[in-house]
Each structure stands twice: as C-alpha cells, then as structure tokens.
Design an enzyme around this catalytic site. Structure first.
Site, PDB file in Angstrom:
ATOM      1  N   LYS A 240       9.881  -6.083  -5.413  1.00  0.00           N
ATOM      2  CA  LYS A 240      10.018  -6.952  -4.488  1.00  0.00           C
ATOM      3  C   LYS A 240       8.707  -7.679  -4.283  1.00  0.00           C
ATOM      4  O   LYS A 240       8.654  -8.903  -4.837  1.00  0.00           O
ATOM      5  CB  LYS A 240       9.660  -6.344  -3.212  1.00  0.00           C
ATOM      6  CG  LYS A 240       9.534  -7.069  -1.987  1.00  0.00           C
ATOM      7  CD  LYS A 240       8.394  -6.414  -0.147  1.00  0.00           C
ATOM      8  CE  LYS A 240       7.590  -7.113   0.343  1.00  0.00           C
ATOM      9  NZ  LYS A 240       6.316  -7.056  -0.467  1.00  0.00           N
TER      10      LYS A 240
ATOM     11  N   ASP B 200       2.246  -7.939   6.070  1.00  0.00           N
ATOM     12  CA  ASP B 200       1.401  -7.132   6.876  1.00  0.00           C
ATOM     13  C   ASP B 200       0.175  -7.706   7.762  1.00  0.00           C
ATOM     14  O   ASP B 200      -0.970  -7.709   6.680  1.00  0.00           O
ATOM     15  CB  ASP B 200       1.350  -6.234   5.635  1.00  0.00           C
ATOM     16  CG  ASP B 200       2.698  -5.638   5.374  1.00  0.00           C
ATOM     17  OD1 ASP B 200       3.252  -5.717   6.390  1.00  0.00           O
ATOM     18  OD2 ASP B 200       2.644  -4.797   4.341  1.00  0.00           O
TER      19      ASP B 200
ATOM     20  N   ASP C 193      -0.456   0.171  -2.714  1.00  0.00           N
ATOM     21  CA  ASP C 193       0.696   0.092  -1.815  1.00  0.00           C
ATOM     22  C   ASP C 193       1.221   1.687  -1.958  1.00  0.00           C
ATOM     23  O   ASP C 193       2.242   2.291  -0.868  1.00  0.00           O
ATOM     24  CB  ASP C 193       2.082  -0.485  -2.602  1.00  0.00           C
ATOM     25  CG  ASP C 193       2.148  -2.113  -2.011  1.00  0.00           C
ATOM     26  OD1 ASP C 193       1.071  -2.515  -1.334  1.00  0.00           O
ATOM     27  OD2 ASP C 193       2.291  -2.693  -2.784  1.00  0.00           O
TER      28      ASP C 193
ATOM     29  N   MET D 272      -8.847  -1.882  -0.887  1.00  0.00           N
ATOM     30  CA  MET D 272      -8.918  -3.052  -1.303  1.00  0.00           C
ATOM     31  C   MET D 272      -7.983  -3.457   0.139  1.00  0.00           C
ATOM     32  O   MET D 272      -8.777  -4.811   0.685  1.00  0.00           O
ATOM     33  CB  MET D 272      -7.481  -2.931  -2.096  1.00  0.00           C
ATOM     34  CG  MET D 272      -8.030  -2.668  -3.716  1.00  0.00           C
ATOM     35  SD  MET D 272      -6.788  -3.030  -4.826  1.00  0.00           S
ATOM     36  CE  MET D 272      -6.464  -4.702  -5.287  1.00  0.00           C
TER      37      MET D 272
END
Length: 436
Positions: free
Chosen positions: A22, A121, A320, A342
């Site tokens: 992605k 997000d 992630d 982060m």
C-alpha cells in the site's frame, strides 16, 4: 457501514499471498504524473486508499487501463490542471492522505500543485512541513488558505538545492524527490528516508530517465533532467501485511506459509517477531511459521531487563506493526514494553483489548506495558469498532484468537489497507462473515 462477525478460537492452516505494498503504491502512482509517456504498474493492491488515488488521477485526466489483476497502464499526456481548483477536487483530495504526493510531480512538470488538507488515519499529528519546506528550498512559492485549508505551491522552474530534512519523512522525501528530478541543477537531500518503498520509487524514476544516486542511504543526490519517459514497474509485497500474518499465526497457534515475501526487503521485521518468541523459518522467498502449540516466550535483554519494542525510521522497526506486536504480546510468556514514538494516538485502541481480558498498562500516549497470559486465559469475544487500519487488523487478530463470537464495526478502515481480507482469511480456515 459494514461489520465483521468473527467466530474465534479456531486454528488456521495453509498459505497466504501478501498483496502489493500500500505505502509503495501511493508513491508510485503519483509518479506517473511526471511523464506524458505510458507507465505500466503491476501488483497494485485492490484496496480503498489506492482505488481512491487511482480515481483522483483519472479525474486529473490520466488515461488509465486495467490490463490484468493488479496491473494497470497510466498515460498522463493530457492532465487537466483546472480540476485542481474545482470544488470537487477539494472534496476528493482531503479524503486520502496519500493525495499529498501529487503535489511534487505536478509542481515539477506543470509549475504548480495544490492540495486540500489531506485525511487518513486519526493516529496523531502528521504535519506536512517537510513536504512544503522542501518545495520552498527548490524555489517554489508557498501559499495557504486558512479558510478552506487549501495548500498551494508555484514555480516557473525549480532549481536544485542542498537541504537537510528536519525529519526522515517517507512521503516528504518521496514528494521532494519527485519534484527534484525535473529541477534545474543538482539537489542533495540529507536525512532522507531510505525504506524499501522509497528505494523502489527511486529505481523506477531512474528507469524513466532520472539521475538519482545514493538510493538506500539517507543522502540522495539528484541531477535534474529535462523530461522523463515511460517504464514498467512491479511493486513489492506489503511488509505490514506480512507482519500481520505472522501475528495471526502466533495468536491462533496456526501453521502458516506466507508466500513470496521478498526477504531482503523485510529489514528487522523477522528478528523483532523472533524476540517475541515466534519461530520464523525462511524457505526460499517464503516465510514458514509452525503451529506454536506450546506458546511463545518473549526474550529479555542480556542483563535480564524487560524487552522494549520501539518504532524508528528505516532501517528501524516500522510503526505500522507496533499494534500487531502489542496484540501478540497479550498471549506470550513474559512481558514487553511497546514504545510508539512517532504517533501519539496509535495506542488508544488498547482499551478494547483490556475489555477482552488482556493485561495492558497504558503508561502514556506513547508507551504500553503488556503482561502475557501464556494462553492460560484466552481473550474474551466482544463487540468493537475499528479506529484505524492497523488497530483494526490487530483487533481482528485478537477476535480470531478469542473463543466465542466477536463483532467489529467500521471495517471500512480495515478495507483501506487490506485487500479482500475476509475472503483470504476464509481460504485458510477462518470463520469470518462480512455484514453490510
């Protein structure tokens, strides 16, 4: 709004093929705007965020043809720059964070680029300063309309410059690189992001005629060229999805093979999961994970202190996957401190895991300590709502390991990053139903 109904507590078995990446797709697709010639891209994931970007490119006038599953041709020979100033663009652009990366190519080729404040997000502050400071360094004029949160940069011709980025932003580096390849003179970017997807972008641009050196390091040197041509490009498998399937195998005590993972591009990912006690075997380009019937034990540091898993820019561990690590730890032997440096809102989904019976102490917005159950107490099925892509998949993994029937609402968040996830999970034995 769609919902998943999951009957958990079942072992899975078989093999699963990771989708195209992605985060690479969002960069690579924007790069087609740099040339009027045809660019062919393979292994594009069929997910909401990528499809939104393809739709945005089409409205910009890019000619797009699907030539096979995950394969498309793009030809940006008649770009409609007027669309950028339309009310429709202001609505379309803000629905996708990846839309910010159209600005660099448009600025380089057409002398201007605009974007509404992009979405994405809700995981904390994700500033755009690095992008626009880079464009300004290249000679662009910046403007910002506070009333409708609309950004713009304009320049007659960009000029190469030396710049030290204030953060190793992946999308910021990608955007600046795409602007610099058509700038006059030489650009040097220090503290550049160097993760595999950015390397893929640079390699693709070089095949198109760009002159980028230092690929894979944190200092990129770009000699500007007058124009770029077409090329063929195949995207890497999605490392975040690969990490998700490792976590799924461990939590459900399942024997799984993850196919064609491009081992050399995984960085620290296999080692971090091994530190959590998960057995990961390399079989060619595949990952084989045996059924962990006896569970898995978190390693301690040499002096016996608690293991800390923290995120960092590449080659550090990707942020992630921290939510996946957190879920895996809930059933491990031992404890781990998860430090999300982060983004300050990414750990707020742990309350849902606590409701399921997990032992987690949320120390502050950035840190959580997890004490594992060692499978002596399974997580409890419950009803949840997915807050973002990665937390949503983590909750899905938790639900697949929990005995009983769980419900996850707002699964559009999961669909933004995972291709046909329910179909692919059913193929390896998961009991999951999508309800619209």
């Amino acid at each position: 709004m769609a919902t998943f109904i999951i009957e958990g507590g079942h072992q899975l078995k078989g093999s699963i093929q990771p989708q195209g990446a992605k985060n690479e797709a969002l960069q690579i697709l924007c790069a087609v705007l740099l040339t009027p010639e045809t660019v062919t891209i393979h292994n594009i994931p069929d997910i909401i965020d990528v499809n939104k970007l393809i739709s945005l490119l089409e409205k910009l006038g890019v000619k797009i043809h699907k030539i096979g599953s995950g394969s498309y041709t793009f030809k940006a020979d008649e770009v409609n720059m007027k669309y950028l100033e339309s009310p429709e663009f202001k609505e379309d652009g803000k629905g996708l964070r990846g839309s910010i990366m159209i600005v660099g190519p448009l600025l380089a080729r057409f002398g201007k680029g605009y974007i509404p404040k992009p979405g994405g997000d809700k995981i904390g502050r994700r500033r755009l300063d690095t992008h626009f400071e880079g464009f300004i360094n290249l000679g662009a004029k910046f403007r910002y309309n506070r009333e409708d949160h609309f950004y713009g940069v304009e320049a007659d011709r960009l000029k190469g410059a030396y710049m030290l980025l204030d953060e190793a932003s992946v999308t910021g580096t990608a955007n600046i690189v795409m602007a610099a390849v058509l700038a006059e003179g030489t650009t040097t970017i220090y503290n550049a992001a160097c993760e595999p997807y950015l390397q893929q972008l640079c390699k693709m641009l070089n095949r198109m005629g760009a002159k980028i050196s230092g690929v894979g390091s944190n200092m990129l040197r770009i000699e500007g060229v007058d124009s770029l041509g077409g090329t063929d490009h195949k995207m890497l498998p999605d490392m975040i999805e690969i990490g998700s399937w490792i976590g799924l195998a461990a939590m459900t005590k399942s024997e799984l093979t993850i196919k064609n993972v491009s081992w050399d591009d995984l960085g620290q990912i296999p080692d971090v999961f091994r530190k959590l006690g998960i057995t990961i075997e390399r079989k060619g380009e595949d990952i084989y994970i045996p059924a962990h019937k006896e569970g898995y034990e978190i390693q301690s540091y040499i002096d016996g202190s608690i293991l800390t898993v923290a995120d960092a820019p590449w080659p550090g561990f990707t942020p992630d996957l921290l939510s996946i690590v957190l879920v895996i730890a809930t059933q491990a032997r031992g404890a781990v401190l998860v430090h999300q440096k982060m983004f300050e809102s990414r750990l707020f989904f742990v309350d849902k895991l606590i409701d399921m019976g997990a032992k987690i102490i949320l120390c502050d917005p950035h840190r959580a300590t997890v004490i594992g159950h060692d499978f002596k107490s399974s997580l409890k099925a419950t009803t949840m709502t997915s807050p973002d892509i990665r937390a949503g998949v983590s909750l899905l993994i938790a639900a697949l390991s929990a005995k009983g029937s769980s419900t996850i609402h707002n699964i559009e968040q999961i669909d933004r990053g995972y291709e046909r996830i329910d179909e692919r999970l059913r193929a390896i034995g998961a009991k999951i139903t999508r309800v619209n």
